[in-house]
Design a protein around this motif. Structure first.
Motif, short mmCIF file in Angstrom:
data_model
loop_
_atom_site.label_atom_id
_atom_site.label_comp_id
_atom_site.label_asym_id
_atom_site.label_seq_id
_atom_site.Cartn_x
_atom_site.Cartn_y
_atom_site.Cartn_z
N THR A 1 0.83 -1.20 0.00
CA THR A 1 0.00 0.00 0.00
C THR A 1 0.86 1.25 0.00
N CYS A 2 1.90 1.25 0.80
CA CYS A 2 2.83 2.40 0.82
C CYS A 2 3.51 2.57 -0.53
N GLN A 3 3.95 1.45 -1.09
CA GLN A 3 4.61 1.50 -2.39
C GLN A 3 3.65 2.04 -3.46
N ASP A 4 2.42 1.57 -3.45
CA ASP A 4 1.42 2.03 -4.41
C ASP A 4 1.12 3.52 -4.24
N ALA A 5 1.22 4.00 -3.00
CA ALA A 5 0.93 5.41 -2.71
C ALA A 5 2.14 6.31 -3.03
#
Length: 167
Positions: A162-166
């Motif tokens: 999720t962090c990477q996608d954000a």
């Protein structure tokens, strides 16, 4: 041998030694890739460097009583640090956020409300990230590199993804 007479300096040294175990950010690099190991995505916990350096990091969530003392100790020793700030702390201490930034320290995201991230849905995680980041951006501008430290060190594959996608 140098002795540490000042209680503030002793505290700073202890915190610095603890923080060395979790290096999340290199002040000289704009981005660092997340590493995969045996089908498990790992957060950034160290960065290869040729020179011998340590990364000083601080989390700010529950008060600002010693923030100016820490900043002064860093100034006195010509040291830079990364401060991971929680959104509600940013809201309560905007002057401290600006002071940290103006003194040349990096500022990272430590969530909006300091929850354990892994039990949250992707939407809740994104809200925790974006709400805090929006407050930081409004005060000090958008950073060259977005960095996040999960509260309690709590992460799993979903949190990292999720962090990477954000970004």
């Amino acid at each position: 041998m140098h002795t540490f007479r000042s209680p503030t300096l002793r505290l700073l040294v202890v915190v610095a030694l603890c923080a060395v175990s979790l290096v999340y950010y290199s002040l000289r690099q704009k981005s660092v890739a997340v590493t995969s190991l045996e089908d498990h995505t790992l957060p950034i916990y160290c960065v290869e460097r040729e020179e011998k350096v340590v990364a000083l990091t601080f989390d700010a969530a529950w008060g600002a009583d010693h923030t100016l003392e820490i900043l002064q100790a860093l100034d006195d020793h010509d040291a830079e640090a990364t401060f991971f700030l929680v959104g509600f702390w940013v809201q309560h201490y905007p002057d401290m956020v600006e002071e940290i930034h103006e003194r040349g320290h990096a500022v990272g995201n430590h969530s909006e409300n300091h929850p354990k991230m892994s039990p949250l849905s992707a939407e809740q995680m994104l809200a925790e990230l974006s709400d805090c980041q929006d407050k930081l951006n409004a005060l000090i501008g958008e950073p060259e590199c977005l960095i996040f430290r999960p509260p309690f060190g709590d992460y799993d594959e979903r949190v990292i993804q999720t962090c990477q996608d954000a970004g």
